[in-house]
Design an enzyme around this catalytic site. Sequence first.
Site, PDB file in Angstrom:
ATOM      1  N   HIS A  24      -2.871   2.811  -5.767  1.00 23.88           N
ATOM      2  CA  HIS A  24      -3.306   1.438  -5.469  1.00 23.88           C
ATOM      3  C   HIS A  24      -3.068   0.496  -6.641  1.00 23.88           C
ATOM      4  CE1 HIS A  24      -5.518  -1.707  -3.439  1.00 23.88           C
ATOM      5  NE2 HIS A  24      -6.321  -1.838  -4.484  1.00 23.88           N
ATOM      6  N   HIS A  30      -3.565  -9.782   2.728  1.00 21.50           N
ATOM      7  CA  HIS A  30      -5.021  -9.669   2.679  1.00 21.50           C
ATOM      8  C   HIS A  30      -5.650 -10.556   3.750  1.00 21.50           C
ATOM      9  CE1 HIS A  30      -4.952  -7.934  -1.527  1.00 21.50           C
ATOM     10  NE2 HIS A  30      -5.935  -7.252  -0.970  1.00 21.50           N
ATOM     11  N   ARG A  34       0.856  -1.177   0.000  1.00 23.47           N
ATOM     12  CA  ARG A  34       0.000   0.000   0.000  1.00 23.47           C
ATOM     13  C   ARG A  34       0.902   1.239   0.000  1.00 23.47           C
ATOM     14  NH1 ARG A  34      -2.265  -3.568   3.755  1.00 23.47           N
ATOM     15  NH2 ARG A  34      -4.394  -4.242   3.276  1.00 23.47           N
ATOM     16  N   LYS A  67      -2.546  -0.899   7.624  1.00 19.69           N
ATOM     17  CA  LYS A  67      -3.922  -0.685   8.073  1.00 19.69           C
ATOM     18  C   LYS A  67      -4.624  -2.005   8.389  1.00 19.69           C
ATOM     19  CE  LYS A  67      -6.515  -0.581   3.713  1.00 19.69           C
ATOM     20  NZ  LYS A  67      -7.428   0.225   2.879  1.00 19.69           N
ATOM     21  N   TYR A 104      -9.605  -9.986  -7.639  1.00 15.10           N
ATOM     22  CA  TYR A 104      -8.428  -9.815  -8.481  1.00 15.10           C
ATOM     23  C   TYR A 104      -8.180 -11.072  -9.320  1.00 15.10           C
ATOM     24  CZ  TYR A 104      -7.243  -5.721  -5.649  1.00 15.10           C
ATOM     25  OH  TYR A 104      -7.253  -4.509  -5.021  1.00 15.10           O
ATOM     26  N   ARG A 141      -0.373  -2.381  -6.021  1.00 14.26           N
ATOM     27  CA  ARG A 141      -0.822  -3.537  -5.232  1.00 14.26           C
ATOM     28  C   ARG A 141      -1.850  -4.354  -6.008  1.00 14.26           C
ATOM     29  NH1 ARG A 141      -1.229  -5.405   0.119  1.00 14.26           N
ATOM     30  NH2 ARG A 141      -3.319  -5.936   0.847  1.00 14.26           N
TER      31      ARG A 141
END
Length: 347
Positions: free
Chosen positions: A295, A321, A187, A214, A330, A298
Amino acid sequence: MEKASGPSSADSSSRAGTDLPAPRADEHTQLAHLTDANARAQAFASKARAENTKRAYRADWKQFVGWCEERGVRPLPALPKTVVLYVSAVADDYKLSTLERKLTAISQAHKTAGFDSPALTAKEPLHSVWAGIARTKSRAKDKVAPLMTDELRMIVDALPRTDENLFTTRALRDRALLLVGFAGALRRSELVGLQQDDVNVTADGLRLIVRKSKSDQEGKGLVKGIHYGKHPHTCPVRALRDWTRRASISEGPLFRGIDRHGNIRERALSGRSVALILKKAVKRAGLNPEAYSGHSLRAGFTTQAAREGVPERVIMKHTGHKSIRMVREYIREGQLFDENPTDALGL
């Protein structure tokens, strides 16, 4: 005439069509115990959620305090303008829901200390800024595209060079930033948060520690491994080594600002700077900068890995993740043209 004793018609109809016998007396006791156990389980779950929320608030407040201290402004009580500037500065790095939680954490910290919430007293300017952030994120969600390997090669090839066909100092930084961000599935906040002590080049490749994320509210950190690339030109390990040598970075932030005179600053880049650097590099390569954001690095890693058949668990281990649902989005994108029915149309 008295009605016959026995089960009522309602009881009979509720059992009609089933072979289940009526609960025995001892089963009533067991069901009562299960009900108590279920209530206790729900209470424990509620406490866990509450504790997770508190932990997130603590992390949010710590981040706000750190941001204020770096800029020499007061976090408590904070000026309304400080909150507006803070939200604007971190907006690119978080979802709207996370930003809302961060504002709540700031408000709660002020209320606990007996101060009015600056997030409330800044209602009008914050409202305007918030509306702009919401619109921007809504558009970005619709437009952002994953940056794939072939596109990244084009971008690196297009970075500026000297008359001797060597990368400029700024190009070396941007090359390392983009390649490490892509290969590390980082990120923007993770990328600019990297310190010299967080990386170690080994015989196998780059060992990288992400200390703040995060998705890691407990601050456990995540260790990632990045192999040497097959092509020296786009190898993230060599790119990072070339940049740190040129910039003589032996401690502190890895990715730093460079002024118009070519002087390398001491302070780390911001998350917004990553997006601007990427868009500028994308434009130089002849691609549409409006289609990409910070973004995209990533997202591009995850999509490319899925396209190459990397298993879900391996992708998730590398990206950090927590939700397999997001990773599978994805994967569906990466496998869009695998076993595609249009192959059979004969066009």
